[in-house]
Enzyme design. Structure first.
Site, short mmCIF file in Angstrom:
data_model
loop_
_atom_site.label_atom_id
_atom_site.label_comp_id
_atom_site.label_asym_id
_atom_site.label_seq_id
_atom_site.Cartn_x
_atom_site.Cartn_y
_atom_site.Cartn_z
N ALA A 164 -70.03 50.21 -16.03
CA ALA A 164 -68.77 49.65 -15.56
C ALA A 164 -67.66 50.68 -15.80
O ALA A 164 -67.81 51.57 -16.64
CB ALA A 164 -68.46 48.38 -16.34
N GLY A 181 -73.84 48.90 -16.80
CA GLY A 181 -73.89 48.23 -15.51
C GLY A 181 -74.65 49.04 -14.45
O GLY A 181 -75.23 48.46 -13.52
N GLU A 221 -78.17 48.30 -15.15
CA GLU A 221 -78.39 46.90 -14.78
C GLU A 221 -78.48 46.74 -13.26
O GLU A 221 -79.26 45.92 -12.76
CB GLU A 221 -77.25 46.02 -15.33
CG GLU A 221 -77.28 45.97 -16.86
CD GLU A 221 -76.07 45.25 -17.42
OE1 GLU A 221 -74.99 45.89 -17.47
OE2 GLU A 221 -76.19 44.08 -17.77
N GLU A 266 -73.64 49.40 -24.28
CA GLU A 266 -72.50 48.47 -24.41
C GLU A 266 -72.16 48.14 -25.86
O GLU A 266 -71.01 47.91 -26.20
CB GLU A 266 -72.78 47.17 -23.65
CG GLU A 266 -72.62 47.27 -22.15
CD GLU A 266 -73.88 47.70 -21.43
OE1 GLU A 266 -74.79 48.25 -22.10
OE2 GLU A 266 -73.96 47.51 -20.20
N1 CAA Z 1 -65.77 54.15 -17.42
C1 CAA Z 1 -64.66 54.87 -17.26
N2 CAA Z 1 -64.59 56.19 -17.50
C2 CAA Z 1 -65.70 56.79 -17.94
C3 CAA Z 1 -66.89 56.10 -18.14
C4 CAA Z 1 -66.91 54.72 -17.84
N3 CAA Z 1 -68.02 54.00 -17.97
N4 CAA Z 1 -67.83 56.96 -18.57
C5 CAA Z 1 -67.24 58.15 -18.65
N5 CAA Z 1 -65.95 58.06 -18.26
C6 CAA Z 1 -64.98 59.14 -18.16
C7 CAA Z 1 -64.61 59.72 -19.51
O1 CAA Z 1 -63.54 59.02 -20.10
C8 CAA Z 1 -64.24 61.13 -19.14
O2 CAA Z 1 -62.95 61.09 -18.59
P1 CAA Z 1 -61.95 62.34 -18.76
O3 CAA Z 1 -62.65 63.52 -18.18
O4 CAA Z 1 -60.73 61.92 -18.06
O5 CAA Z 1 -61.77 62.48 -20.24
C9 CAA Z 1 -65.19 61.47 -18.01
O6 CAA Z 1 -65.62 60.21 -17.49
C10 CAA Z 1 -66.40 62.27 -18.43
O7 CAA Z 1 -67.01 61.62 -19.54
P2 CAA Z 1 -67.56 62.44 -20.78
O8 CAA Z 1 -66.55 63.42 -21.25
O9 CAA Z 1 -68.07 61.46 -21.75
O10 CAA Z 1 -68.75 63.25 -20.09
P3 CAA Z 1 -70.22 63.56 -20.61
O11 CAA Z 1 -70.86 64.33 -19.53
O12 CAA Z 1 -70.17 64.11 -21.99
O13 CAA Z 1 -70.94 62.14 -20.73
C11 CAA Z 1 -71.64 59.95 -20.06
C12 CAA Z 1 -71.18 61.37 -19.60
C13 CAA Z 1 -73.00 60.06 -20.75
C14 CAA Z 1 -71.75 59.10 -18.83
C15 CAA Z 1 -70.61 59.39 -21.05
O14 CAA Z 1 -69.34 59.49 -20.47
C16 CAA Z 1 -70.81 57.96 -21.42
O15 CAA Z 1 -71.60 57.66 -22.28
N6 CAA Z 1 -70.05 57.04 -20.78
C17 CAA Z 1 -70.02 55.66 -21.13
C18 CAA Z 1 -71.20 54.93 -20.59
C19 CAA Z 1 -71.11 53.48 -20.96
O16 CAA Z 1 -70.77 53.09 -22.05
N7 CAA Z 1 -71.47 52.63 -19.98
C20 CAA Z 1 -71.45 51.22 -20.16
C21 CAA Z 1 -70.14 50.70 -19.67
S1 CAA Z 1 -69.92 49.00 -20.07
C22 CAA Z 1 -70.81 48.17 -18.92
O17 CAA Z 1 -71.40 48.74 -18.04
C23 CAA Z 1 -70.76 46.70 -19.10
C24 CAA Z 1 -71.58 45.94 -18.19
O18 CAA Z 1 -72.62 45.44 -18.58
C25 CAA Z 1 -71.14 45.65 -16.84
#
Ligand code: CAA
Length: 684
Positions: free
Chosen positions: A63, A103, A106, A126
């Site tokens: 998400a 998500g 999922e 999450e």
């Molecule tokens: N939402 C919004 N922004 C996100 C994001 C997300 N899920 N994931 C990453 N970003 C953004 C970061 O804030 C960052 O932004 P900036 O460049 O402006 O700082 C950019 O994307 C790049 O992220 P990273 O610096 O972390 O890049 P990376 O290559 O080191 O890692 C990644 C990439 C593994 C995807 C890591 O960003 C990550 O773990 N993201 C979170 C994933 C996550 O937690 N997903 C679950 C979301 S909750 C959900 O999905 C609930 C549900 O059940 C519906």
């Protein structure tokens, strides 16, 4: 068609390609686009199956976390998205590369088939955001891999590899790296040739019982304290076992909704973005060159120097390690080796890897050997004259353009830099002990440090797997400066007769794994009194041979298993010092008062760091406290927590304590301003 969506038809397969940099997060626009792609291909008679894939570096990484601050989630929501994929009349194949997280993963589970390249990873992180997989993940995953493995994956939040995913039945096929689209097309064509079956995870039975979850819960027991999400996750997985699919989904939604509005989740989401902000320095853009760091010199092979060295070895960067005496050098090298051998004994490293890492160290007895390094880090005694002497000499030894860094934790970096001819090459790199473990690196920017140097070390922090936080020059920089109040106040309360256990307990209840008194014993009282003048409480402990946990006694006594017990001798030392310093006795302070005395000055000092420009932003202070001092993540760090109290209440608390407990509680100008205007620290 939307900007993020491209559709095309190849043979009898319709492709949906989403391109929403940087990580294809499932924002409202992206959810809309996926649904639109599914609609287009379902309406096209020439299409018999659909492939869903992403452009750029990754499949959907979950998400869009930023949208969780603006509830309710906009339509089409995740239910609508999952339903669109699952109820597609034509089979949908998720074609996965990068990280299919949250998500995103999922959504793949709601598709009828999943293929992935070998480098792809799958996970439900999450829990780290204080929520649970709220798009059917807690109901579909147990149906695919069994209840206990699903709970393990959701509670740990750790991603698994494509090979593991294929083994456990999470995905249907691992395809050749770099050939995802062709392979997914071929897979889809085969599905059509075989009768285009719509395989729905929801129709599978869950393997496992509620009782099977117990060992998983036990393994993660520490995670439950203070965090709300793990308990909710267990309930959601239990619902997958005990309820029909639709009812299970409804339960998941209910639990997800509760977490989404919880303070813990707001705090953890704040920390997620805070950690990604710290490396961004407003006046240092992408145009500032990053210098190559191919070889590093470390001066001092003690605990700190050794720990610092290990970071670079693990990143494959050779280190020239300098000590003044052979014996100290041998001891330092032996300690590093022992550390790696211990890791190898646990099976986390091979004997060959140990030798490889050790082979990257060049032990030397003279700083003259540092002529060819790109960066020197000095990690000697905290004594300004010694440090100035070293930096003066380095000037003549190191090549022009080598970065000269000090690991000082309290001293004036500008004074150290002034001992060199080129203060623009001098920077502070403040590691936290144990330096090979703690994830924080405070980068101290001196008055003259060049932008290239800052840009380079901020980047280097990532290379050695640290989170950098930029700090200006002041006593203690950020983490030590704010947390010193906790140390001072905990001792002061001990002198007032507050039971040591109670002081620790109040902080345990707040969420710290270790209370402040136990922490002092762990750090070592001799280390803490270094540089202190006159008679001090900790000095009296050291004089009595009670230097902390390492000597089996400090504020507490310790047995061989490091279990603490109260000590009569310690009580006597405290009482003697209280008498000597004329400290009025007040042993019955309430938990609330203890909490305020320990933590309000920390927030107040953080505000001063902001006011003085020592910290770039409030969220950097939170990251420093969390990563440097294990401040509980679910509170969001001191400044986020300060916002949850509110500046007005904080000001009142400080004003109530100041007359009796002194300057530590004198409200900062920023606290006063925010209290008057109703603003928040974390907007700064
Ligand atoms: N939402 C919004 N922004 C996100 C994001 C997300 N899920 N994931 C990453 N970003 C953004 C970061 O804030 C960052 O932004 P900036 O460049 O402006 O700082 C950019 O994307 C790049 O992220 P990273 O610096 O972390 O890049 P990376 O290559 O080191 O890692 C990644 C990439 C593994 C995807 C890591 O960003 C990550 O773990 N993201 C979170 C994933 C996550 O937690 N997903 C679950 C979301 S909750 C959900 O999905 C609930 C549900 O059940 C519906």
């Amino acid at each position: 068609m939307s900007e993020v969506l491209a559709t095309r038809v190849v043979g009898n397969v319709g492709i949906i390609e989403i391109d929403s940099p940087p990580v294809n997060a499932l924002s409202t626009a992206v959810r809309t686009a996926v649904i639109e792609g599914l609609r287009i291909h379902n309406a096209d008679d020439a299409v018999a199956a659909i492939v869903l894939l992403c452009a750029g570096r990754t499949f959907f990484a979950g998400a869009d976390i930023a949208e969780f601050d603006d509830l309710p989630i906009k339509q089409p929501d995740f239910d609508a998205l999952m339903a669109a994929a699952e109820s597609s009349a034509k089979p949908v194949v998720a074609a996965i590369h990068g990280t299919a997280l949250g998500g995103g993963f999922e959504l793949a589970l709601a598709c009828h088939y999943r293929v992935a390249v070998p480098s792809a990873k799958f996970g439900l992180p999450e829990v780290h955001l204080g929520i649970l997989p709220g798009a059917g993940g807690t109901q579909r995953l147990p149906r695919l891999i069994g209840a206990a493995p699903a709970l393990e994956m959701i509670l740990s939040g750790k991603p698994v590899s494509a090979a593991k995913a294929a083994e456990s039945g999470l995905i249907d096929q691992v395809v050749e790296e770099g050939k995802l689209e062709e392979a997914a097309l071929a897979f889809a064509q085969n599905v059509v040739a075989d009768g285009a079956a719509l395989v729905k995870v929801r129709d599978k039975a869950v393997q496992g019982t509620v009782a099977d979850l117990e060992p998983v819960k036990a393994r993660h027991k520490r995670q439950f304290k203070g965090f709300k999400a793990p308990g909710h996750i267990v309930q959601a997985v239990e619902a997958a076992i005990t309820l029909p699919f639709e009812q299970g989904l409804a339960r998941e939604k209910e639990l997800f909704g509760e977490l989404l509005v919880s303070r813990e989740s707001a705090a953890q989401r704040h920390v997620f973005f805070a950690q990604r902000q710290t490396a961004k320095v407003p006046d240092i853009g992408k145009d500032v060159p990053i210098l190559p760091i191919r070889k590093v010199g470390v001066i001092g092979a003690g605990t700190m120097g050794g720990g610092i060295t290990m970071n670079f070895l693990q990143a494959g960067i050779p280190v020239t390690l300098v000590e003044m005496k052979q014996e100290a050098l041998d001891r330092g090298i032996a300690t590093i080796r022992k550390n790696y051998e211990r890791t190898a004994a646990k099976g986390r490293m091979t004997a060959e890897q140990v030798e490889q890492l050790m082979g990257l160290i060049t032990p030397v007895l003279s700083m003259d050997e540092l002529a060819d390094v790109d960066l020197v880090i000095e990690a000697v005694f905290e004594e300004i004259s010694i440090k100035r002497d070293i930096f003066g000499k380095l000037d003549g030894i190191c090549r022009d353009g080598a970065i000269l860094a000090s690991n000082t934790s309290f001293l004036d970096l500008n004074e150290i830099a002034a001992a060199t001819k080129s203060p623009e090459w001098v920077v502070g790199l403040h590691f936290f002990s144990p330096a090979n473990v703690m994830p924080l690196l405070e980068v101290v920017r001196g008055a003259k440090t060049s932008r290239e140097v800052i840009a380079t070390v901020m980047k280097l922090a990532g290379t050695i797997k640290k989170t950098p936080v930029l700090a200006g020059v002041c006593h203690g920089f950020i983490a030590n400066r704010i947390m010193e109040h906790l140390i001072v106040q905990s001792q002061q309360m001990a002198l007032e007769g507050v039971p040591l256990r109670k002081i620790d307990q109040v902080m345990n209840d707040y969420g710290f794994a270790m209370g402040p008194i136990s922490m002092l014993d762990l750090i070592g009282l001799d280390v803490l009194i270094h540089g202190a003048e006159g008679r001090t409480l900790m000095g009296d402990f050291v004089d009595a041979g009670r230097r902390g946990q390492k000597t089996g006694k400090g504020f507490y006594d310790y047995d061989a298993d490091r279990k603490s017990a109260l000590s009569d001798e310690a009580a006597r030392i405290i009482a003697d010092f209280a008498a000597y310093a004329n400290v009025p006795q007040d042993p019955d302070q309430s938990d609330e008062q203890i909490m305020k005395r320990l933590l309000y000055p920390v927030v107040n000092e953080g505000a001063k760091c902001l006011e003085e420009g020592i910290a770039l932003r409030a969220s950097d202070i939170d990251v420093a406290a969390i990563l440097g001092y294990n401040w509980p993540v679910f509170t969001g760090g001191p400044m986020f927590w300060g916002d949850t109290i509110g500046a007005k209440a904080l000001l009142e608390g400080l004003e109530a304590l100041e007359p009796r407990y002194g300057a530590d509680f004198a409200p900062s100008a920023l606290v006063r301003t925010l209290a008057a205007e109703g603003g928040r620290f974390t907007d700064r």
